[in-house]
Design a protein around this motif. Structure first.
Motif, short mmCIF file in Angstrom:
data_model
loop_
_atom_site.label_atom_id
_atom_site.label_comp_id
_atom_site.label_asym_id
_atom_site.label_seq_id
_atom_site.Cartn_x
_atom_site.Cartn_y
_atom_site.Cartn_z
N THR A 46 57.30 63.42 57.08
CA THR A 46 57.13 62.05 56.61
C THR A 46 55.78 61.50 57.04
O THR A 46 55.42 61.56 58.21
CB THR A 46 58.25 61.15 57.16
OG1 THR A 46 59.51 61.66 56.73
CG2 THR A 46 58.09 59.72 56.68
N ASP A 71 56.50 61.95 68.08
CA ASP A 71 57.02 60.61 68.31
C ASP A 71 57.11 60.43 69.81
O ASP A 71 58.10 60.81 70.45
CB ASP A 71 58.40 60.46 67.65
CG ASP A 71 58.94 59.05 67.73
OD1 ASP A 71 58.51 58.31 68.64
OD2 ASP A 71 59.79 58.69 66.91
N SER A 105 47.21 56.23 58.83
CA SER A 105 48.22 57.13 58.28
C SER A 105 48.52 58.22 59.28
O SER A 105 47.60 58.82 59.86
CB SER A 105 47.72 57.75 56.97
OG SER A 105 47.57 56.75 55.97
N LYS A 157 45.25 50.13 61.18
CA LYS A 157 46.39 50.89 60.67
C LYS A 157 45.92 52.29 60.28
O LYS A 157 44.90 52.46 59.62
CB LYS A 157 47.03 50.17 59.49
CG LYS A 157 47.63 48.81 59.89
CD LYS A 157 48.41 48.20 58.74
CE LYS A 157 48.95 46.81 59.11
NZ LYS A 157 49.83 46.88 60.29
N THR A 168 53.80 58.33 57.82
CA THR A 168 54.09 56.96 58.19
C THR A 168 52.79 56.24 58.49
O THR A 168 51.71 56.75 58.19
CB THR A 168 55.05 56.92 59.40
OG1 THR A 168 55.43 55.58 59.66
CG2 THR A 168 54.41 57.52 60.63
N GLU A 169 52.88 55.09 59.08
CA GLU A 169 51.69 54.33 59.43
C GLU A 169 51.86 53.80 60.85
O GLU A 169 52.91 53.27 61.20
CB GLU A 169 51.49 53.16 58.46
CG GLU A 169 50.13 52.49 58.56
CD GLU A 169 49.94 51.42 57.49
OE1 GLU A 169 50.59 50.36 57.61
OE2 GLU A 169 49.17 51.65 56.53
N VAL A 170 50.83 54.00 61.66
CA VAL A 170 50.85 53.48 63.03
C VAL A 170 49.67 52.53 63.19
O VAL A 170 48.74 52.51 62.37
CB VAL A 170 50.78 54.61 64.07
CG1 VAL A 170 51.98 55.53 63.94
CG2 VAL A 170 49.47 55.39 63.95
#
Length: 379
Positions: free
Chosen positions: A322, A153, A335, A333, A324-326
């Protein structure tokens, strides 16, 4: 470019680490691609397939020392019969494109790409997709519509660095007494932009930024020159802290401060990132205040699991992590799995990089550092 040829073993290893990795990908299936990609291929773990790993640079020690061997180990555990080709572009965009083209020509079935320049990497991504080869973006989100992405992150990384620096200023009682200097990362690396944005969110209204620089190629030498300029412009007495985006640049910053006559005891707090060995040693010696530890092994393991998942067509089960999607710069988009960064000061070394086996006490506490408190207590 180096290639590891597959070899066969009678059974998969039975360790806990491999069992955990097995959650990410199962043994067989077929690759599913979207309408814009080339012809879909079918692969199985039993037969094996060809994986290409492209890493971006050598300025940061982590890629050769940790990312590559961890990825190689994880892929071999998940797919003993797979073939791995590897290349490092040494911060050269054109060289990485050449390396990628060579891998695609040699017939890789999935590409794991740590991009030198994420925007320029779109050409490689599009070429791979045109050949039906899925792409995992590794550590840096390459443009062009990659299939999966694993990193940390990165916005949070910047926040962690800034929070630590503000904490050090509060502890020293200098938060309102002067200005900080920001030495950000390479403008071609989107991660650097995220670090910068996260740090700015924390700094806003809390401290004055006297000067700020973006540093081409994450160059420690350039960071050194930038810091020399900041010292000349602001004056040593005005600089109460330095946000350096990684450990290599922190070394350049500290060198500039020491050359300007600042003693170790009087150095302002300087941040870093990547938990490089020399960065940890500077923290032990009181030269660098903190670094950001990013557990590279799970990042590399997840990347290997993503490669296997894409090559076999099986769903990615992230286990404890986890999914997520960015969204990339082009609006695609993707995964993604984003791991958490950890701040490391001298008080945290034993419980992070040492306890995780990233470094041993003996590696840290060489003769030059044996007399510092951490090493006296740890040895």
């Amino acid at each position: 470019m180096t290639t590891r040829r597959p070899h066969r073993r009678s059974a998969l290893p039975g360790t806990a680490a491999v069992a955990a990795l097995a959650l990410f990908a199962t043994a067989c299936g077929s690759l599913t691609t979207d309408d814009s990609a080339g012809e879909a291929q079918t692969h199985t773990v039993e037969e094996g397939f060809h994986v290409g790993l492209l890493l971006p640079e050598l300025q940061t020690a982590r890629y050769e020392a940790f990312d590559k061997p961890y990825f190689e180990e994880a892929l071999e555990n998940l797919c003993p019969n797979c073939e791995l080709s590897y290349a490092n572009a040494d911060q050269d965009v054109d060289e990485q494109q050449t390396q990628a083209q060579a891998m695609l020509t040699s017939g890789v079935d999935v590409l794991v790409l740590g991009a030198v320049d994420s925007e320029a990497a779109a050409g490689t991504v599009n070429e791979a997709r045109g050949q039906g080869v899925p792409v995992v973006a590794y550590d840096r989100l390459a443009q062009g519509g990659v299939d999966m992405y694993v990193s940390f992150d990165n916005f949070r990384v910047g926040q962690v660095q800034a929070e630590a620096l503000l904490g050090a200023l509060d502890q020293a009682g200098t938060a309102g007494d002067g200005q900080i200097v920001m030495i950000n990362g390479s403008p071609t690396d989107p991660n650097a932009g995220d670090f910068k944005a996260g740090a700015h969110e924390i700094f806003e209204g809390q401290v004055e930024i006297g000067q700020e620089f973006d540093t081409p190629d994450w160059s420690p030498d350039e960071a050194n020159s930038q810091m020399e300029g900041a010292i000349t412009s602001l004056g040593l007495d005005e600089i109460v802290g330095v946000y350096a985006a990684n450990d290599g640049m922190a070394a350049g910053v500290i060198s500039a401060l020491r050359s300007a006559g600042v003693s170790v005891a009087d150095l302002p707090p300087v941040t870093g990132q990547d938990a490089e060995l020399h960065g940890i040693q500077r923290i032990v010696a009181g030269e660098q205040y903190m670094t950001v530890y990013k557990a590279i092994r799970p990042e590399a393991e997840i990347a290997a699991a993503m490669a296997v998942s894409l090559a076999t067509g099986d769903d990615l089960d992230a286990g404890e992590y986890t999914v997520t999607e960015v969204e990339d710069a082009g609006g695609e988009k993707v995964s993604a799995v984003l791991l958490d960064p950890v701040a490391v000061t001298v008080d945290d070394i034993a419980d992070t990089v040492v306890s995780d086996g990233f470094y041993t006490v003996e590696q840290i506490c060489t003769d030059d550092y044996a007399d510092f408190d951490f090493c006296k207590e740890a040895l």
